[in-house]
Write a protein that holds these residues in place. Structure first.
Motif, PDB file in Angstrom:
ATOM      1  N   CYS A   1       0.760  -1.347   0.228  1.00 55.31           N
ATOM      2  CA  CYS A   1      -0.045  -0.384   0.354  1.00 55.31           C
ATOM      3  C   CYS A   1       0.768   0.707   0.030  1.00 55.31           C
ATOM      4  N   PRO A   2       0.809   2.802  -0.998  1.00 62.26           N
ATOM      5  CA  PRO A   2       1.360   3.204  -0.708  1.00 62.26           C
ATOM      6  C   PRO A   2       1.364   4.191   0.518  1.00 62.26           C
ATOM      7  N   GLN A   3       0.625   4.191   1.192  1.00 60.22           N
ATOM      8  CA  GLN A   3       0.167   5.126   2.540  1.00 60.22           C
ATOM      9  C   GLN A   3       0.299   3.906   3.317  1.00 60.22           C
ATOM     10  N   PRO A   4       0.844   3.110   3.957  1.00 55.66           N
ATOM     11  CA  PRO A   4       0.364   1.895   5.102  1.00 55.66           C
ATOM     12  C   PRO A   4      -0.517   2.541   6.562  1.00 55.66           C
ATOM     13  N   GLU A   5      -0.034   4.109   6.064  1.00 60.24           N
ATOM     14  CA  GLU A   5      -0.005   3.819   7.541  1.00 60.24           C
ATOM     15  C   GLU A   5      -1.624   4.579   8.074  1.00 60.24           C
ATOM     16  N   LEU A   6      -2.180   4.858   6.285  1.00 56.63           N
ATOM     17  CA  LEU A   6      -3.423   5.573   6.833  1.00 56.63           C
ATOM     18  C   LEU A   6      -4.493   4.802   6.314  1.00 56.63           C
ATOM     19  N   VAL A   7      -4.058   3.045   6.749  1.00 54.96           N
ATOM     20  CA  VAL A   7      -5.341   2.355   6.230  1.00 54.96           C
ATOM     21  C   VAL A   7      -5.283   0.757   7.147  1.00 54.96           C
ATOM     22  N   LEU A   8      -5.918   0.023   7.134  1.00 52.21           N
ATOM     23  CA  LEU A   8      -5.370  -1.249   8.143  1.00 52.21           C
ATOM     24  C   LEU A   8      -5.516  -2.561   7.026  1.00 52.21           C
ATOM     25  N   GLY A   9      -5.209  -3.329   7.352  1.00 53.46           N
ATOM     26  CA  GLY A   9      -5.434  -5.231   5.995  1.00 53.46           C
ATOM     27  C   GLY A   9      -6.609  -5.116   6.569  1.00 53.46           C
ATOM     28  N   LEU A  10      -6.791  -5.568   7.560  1.00 58.64           N
ATOM     29  CA  LEU A  10      -7.862  -6.150   8.289  1.00 58.64           C
ATOM     30  C   LEU A  10      -8.202  -5.566   9.442  1.00 58.64           C
ATOM     31  N   ARG A  11      -9.461  -4.613  10.250  1.00 56.32           N
ATOM     32  CA  ARG A  11      -9.376  -3.995  10.796  1.00 56.32           C
ATOM     33  C   ARG A  11      -9.165  -4.622  12.925  1.00 56.32           C
ATOM     34  N   PRO A  12      -9.587  -3.965  13.445  1.00 60.19           N
ATOM     35  CA  PRO A  12      -9.578  -5.050  14.783  1.00 60.19           C
ATOM     36  C   PRO A  12     -10.921  -5.868  14.952  1.00 60.19           C
ATOM     37  N   HIS A  13     -10.526  -7.332  15.612  1.00 55.91           N
ATOM     38  CA  HIS A  13     -12.076  -7.678  15.282  1.00 55.91           C
ATOM     39  C   HIS A  13     -11.348  -9.405  16.561  1.00 55.91           C
ATOM     40  N   THR A  14     -12.193 -10.166  17.285  1.00 55.80           N
ATOM     41  CA  THR A  14     -12.181 -10.489  17.156  1.00 55.80           C
ATOM     42  C   THR A  14     -12.855 -12.248  16.298  1.00 55.80           C
ATOM     43  N   ASP A  15     -12.714 -13.713  16.098  1.00 55.74           N
ATOM     44  CA  ASP A  15     -12.737 -13.856  15.552  1.00 55.74           C
ATOM     45  C   ASP A  15     -14.132 -14.895  16.489  1.00 55.74           C
ATOM     46  N   PRO A  16     -14.920 -15.314  15.775  1.00 58.47           N
ATOM     47  CA  PRO A  16     -16.343 -15.559  16.514  1.00 58.47           C
ATOM     48  C   PRO A  16     -16.320 -17.287  16.996  1.00 58.47           C
ATOM     49  N   VAL A  17     -15.540 -17.419  16.320  1.00 57.99           N
ATOM     50  CA  VAL A  17     -15.526 -19.316  16.531  1.00 57.99           C
ATOM     51  C   VAL A  17     -14.757 -19.695  18.179  1.00 57.99           C
TER      52      VAL A  17
END
Ligand SMILES: O=C(O)CCC(=O)C(=O)O
Ligand SMILES: [Fe+2]
Length: 267
Positions: free
Chosen positions: A141-157
């Motif tokens: 990503c050209p500006q990695p500080e502006l995004v996340l690959g995947l937002r914070p979460h817990t897995d429901p499993v």
């Protein structure tokens, strides 16, 4: 059967008995899939993806009010929806699913024993498992500080077995800090999921995690979620309850849980 490193917030499992070729083949199949021309990928991604990632990413970057997941995902709920190409994708993923399920079932026995329950307690409680697979790809990503690959979460499993390539990107929450998990060749990262948190009445807590991206290198991860089937009633194990530790969670079938709880990351 395995050594478990870690503490409450992560489990890193090595010597897990999964043959290395099984892990290599799954990662290779994922990479080959995402390296296919966009046209060929698109028909599958539409069906399986919640992504707003790389293809329209620059646009997404500019909309400040939107959470951007800078990634693409192939989601195989109940191990379905396989692409025809790459030809060995389905078999490679099914082998990984089968092998990682064995590891997670053994770990469930370890957890049961640790809570002084009979060794097969949680395996019996959750019954016949269902598995879903998320195959994630995070482009540079050209500006990695502006995004996340995947937002914070817990897995429901119950548990997730995460296989990742050697690029850093996974972070887990520890107190008020994000800790980067350094990839280790041959290791699997196992996350405690929300169903185990409920069944253990909070003695094990679901791990909050996210993925970050970088400027130069893309990254692949394959998350195998082990879940009860939708009819199974998940509740704090009665054996763990006492006057001093009342139930902290409601009883709900896994199906009800799925219908009512969502973290914005499809599982
Ligand atoms: O890519 C990662 O490291 C995390 C993936 C993940 O958390 C998921 O697919 O649920
Ligand atoms: Fe996750």
């Amino acid at each position: 059967m395995c050594s478990v490193y870690g503490n409450l917030y992560k489990l890193l499992v090595v010597n897990h008995d999964i043959p290395q070729p099984v892990l290599d083949a799954a990662l290779k199949a994922a990479r080959d899939f995402f390296e296919m021309p966009s046209k060929e990928k698109q028909s599958y991604e539409k069906e399986t993806s919640e992504s707003n990632g790389s293809d329209n990413g620059i646009q997404s970057l500019e909309s400040k009010d939107k959470v951007v997941d800078w990634g693409d995902v192939m989601f195989h709920e109940d191990l379905k929806n396989w692409p025809a190409n790459p030809p060995d994708y389905k078999n490679a993923m099914l082998s990984y699913a089968r092998e990682s399920q064995k590891v997670m079932e053994k770990l469930l026995d370890v957890v049961s024993k640790e809570l002084r329950l009979v060794p097969t307690y949680f395996r019996d409680l959750f019954g016949d498992f269902e598995q879903s697979l998320r195959v994630n790809h995070y482009p540079p990503c050209p500006q990695p500080e502006l995004v996340l690959g995947l937002r914070p979460h817990t897995d429901p499993v119950v548990f997730t077995a995460l296989l990742e390539d050697q690029t850093r990107g996974l972070q887990v929450r520890n107190g008020d800090k994000w800790v980067t998990v350094d990839p280790e060749p041959d290791a699997l990262v196992i996350f405690v999921g929300e169903q185990l948190q409920v069944a253990s009445n909070g003695r094990y807590t679901a791990v909050t995690h996210r993925a970050v991206v970088n400027k130069t290198t893309d990254r692949i991860s394959i998350a195998m979620g082990l879940a009860p089937n939708s009819k199974v009633l998940v509740r704090p194990a009665p054996e763990l309850l006492e006057k001093s530790s009342p139930p902290r969670y409601e009883a709900r079938t896994y199906g009800e849980f799925r219908a009512t709880v969502s973290h914005g990351v499809r599982w």
